[in-house]
Scaffold this motif. Structure first.
Motif, PDB file in Angstrom:
ATOM      1  N   UNK A  80      47.307  59.583 -12.605  1.00 22.08           N
ATOM      2  CA  UNK A  80      48.232  59.245 -13.679  1.00 22.08           C
ATOM      3  C   UNK A  80      49.403  58.448 -13.113  1.00 22.08           C
ATOM      4  N   UNK A  81      50.096  57.752 -13.987  1.00 16.75           N
ATOM      5  CA  UNK A  81      51.324  57.039 -13.611  1.00 16.75           C
ATOM      6  C   UNK A  81      52.468  57.634 -14.410  1.00 16.75           C
ATOM      7  N   UNK A  82      53.484  58.136 -13.716  1.00 15.12           N
ATOM      8  CA  UNK A  82      54.614  58.785 -14.375  1.00 15.12           C
ATOM      9  C   UNK A  82      55.904  58.066 -13.985  1.00 15.12           C
ATOM     10  N   UNK A  83      56.728  57.773 -14.978  1.00 18.75           N
ATOM     11  CA  UNK A  83      58.035  57.173 -14.723  1.00 18.75           C
ATOM     12  C   UNK A  83      59.085  57.969 -15.489  1.00 18.75           C
ATOM     13  N   UNK A  84      60.110  58.399 -14.781  1.00 14.35           N
ATOM     14  CA  UNK A  84      61.243  59.089 -15.399  1.00 14.35           C
ATOM     15  C   UNK A  84      62.461  58.178 -15.326  1.00 14.35           C
ATOM     16  N   UNK A  85      63.403  58.402 -16.230  1.00  9.01           N
ATOM     17  CA  UNK A  85      64.682  57.707 -16.182  1.00  9.01           C
ATOM     18  C   UNK A  85      65.781  58.757 -16.106  1.00  9.01           C
ATOM     19  N   UNK A  86      66.780  58.500 -15.270  1.00  4.65           N
ATOM     20  CA  UNK A  86      67.860  59.463 -15.080  1.00  4.65           C
ATOM     21  C   UNK A  86      69.168  58.733 -14.832  1.00  4.65           C
ATOM     22  N   UNK A  87      70.259  59.443 -15.071  1.00  2.00           N
ATOM     23  CA  UNK A  87      71.577  58.999 -14.638  1.00  2.00           C
ATOM     24  C   UNK A  87      72.050  59.997 -13.598  1.00  2.00           C
ATOM     25  N   UNK A  88      72.398  59.500 -12.410  1.00  6.81           N
ATOM     26  CA  UNK A  88      72.802  60.374 -11.314  1.00  6.81           C
ATOM     27  C   UNK A  88      74.277  60.147 -10.978  1.00  6.81           C
ATOM     28  N   UNK A  89      74.872  61.142 -10.389  1.00  8.05           N
ATOM     29  CA  UNK A  89      76.285  61.082 -10.050  1.00  8.05           C
ATOM     30  C   UNK A  89      76.543  60.119  -8.889  1.00  8.05           C
ATOM     31  N   UNK A  90      77.554  59.300  -9.027  1.00  7.33           N
ATOM     32  CA  UNK A  90      77.950  58.413  -7.944  1.00  7.33           C
ATOM     33  C   UNK A  90      77.204  57.093  -7.930  1.00  7.33           C
ATOM     34  N   UNK A  91      77.627  56.244  -7.028  1.00  9.40           N
ATOM     35  CA  UNK A  91      76.995  54.930  -6.868  1.00  9.40           C
ATOM     36  C   UNK A  91      75.959  55.005  -5.751  1.00  9.40           C
ATOM     37  N   UNK A  92      74.713  54.826  -6.104  1.00  3.47           N
ATOM     38  CA  UNK A  92      73.617  54.904  -5.139  1.00  3.47           C
ATOM     39  C   UNK A  92      73.560  53.605  -4.342  1.00  3.47           C
ATOM     40  N   UNK A  93      73.520  53.720  -3.028  1.00  4.46           N
ATOM     41  CA  UNK A  93      73.421  52.534  -2.165  1.00  4.46           C
ATOM     42  C   UNK A  93      71.981  52.040  -2.135  1.00  4.46           C
ATOM     43  N   UNK A  94      71.829  50.724  -2.103  1.00  2.00           N
ATOM     44  CA  UNK A  94      70.496  50.133  -2.069  1.00  2.00           C
ATOM     45  C   UNK A  94      69.904  50.015  -3.456  1.00  2.00           C
TER      46      UNK A  94
END
Length: 205
Positions: A80-94
């Motif tokens: 299967x192919x699974x994709x989630x979307x999230x908002x995480x705390x802080x600014x992610x590098x890269x």
């Protein structure tokens, strides 16, 4: 249907958009769940996979044993192919990354999970940055495995817990209206027809 958006139904499977706060299956103390609501309306419902109570998004159920086996095997074989979307705390590098950290249940603190490089089960998550929003980061998450709390724990381990995560984000998480984690896309083959399903359901956050 009330508080559960029905995405697809046929004689073999039912696909819904589960809202945050609703259990996938009945719990020890809470009987209301996605499967119990579906069973009231459609009869016997068989559980293929689950989402955490606080996670919203695409959830597939079977209506007979053949369909259950047919879809479950795809999850087990990781086809299967699974994709989630999230908002995480802080600014992610890269712009992208890969988290490979084995997970085991934290028995004294259940339902919490923890990382254990000696006893944990293999768990792999890939991520892609989508955008920065008010000091936080919106990301896509591509889990290769499906361990309990995998995405929540993996993001916490790299210093960017998911917004609203009352289990792993620490102080202030309970002030958020919900966990900002959503199962957005799921690709699998219909257990009877073999048709490729490419389900997409956008988050409401």
């Amino acid at each position: 249907m009330t508080q559960m958006n029905l995405l697809h139904i046929d004689d073999d499977i039912i696909i819904i958009n589960k809202q945050s706060g609703l259990l996938s299956v009945p719990g020890r103390y809470i009987k209301d769940s996605a499967v119990s609501r579906l069973a009231e309306r459609y009869g016997d419902i068989l559980v293929i996979h689950r989402l955490d109570q606080d996670t919203s998004g695409i959830l597939v159920f079977a209506r007979n044993k053949a369909a259950l086996t047919g879809v479950q095997q795809q999850f087990e074989k990781q086809t299967t192919r699974k994709v989630y979307e999230a908002v995480v705390l802080g600014r992610v590098k890269g712009n992208m990354g890969c988290i490979n950290m084995p997970i085991i249940v934290d028995w004294p603190n259940r339902p919490l999970q923890m990382i254990s490089h000696t006893d944990g089960r293999y768990a792999l998550t890939r991520w892609n940055k989508m955008a920065e929003e008010d000091g936080n980061t919106r990301i896509e998450l591509h889990p290769k495995t499906g361990r309990s709390h995998q995405l929540r724990l993996h993001m916490q381990q790299i210093g960017h817990p998911i917004v609203g995560d009352t289990l792993y984000a620490g102080a202030g998480a309970e002030l958020e209206p919900r966990l900002k984690l959503h199962a957005r896309e799921l690709d699998f083959r219909h257990p009877v027809s073999g048709e490729l399903f490419e389900i997409v359901c956008q988050p409401d956050f």
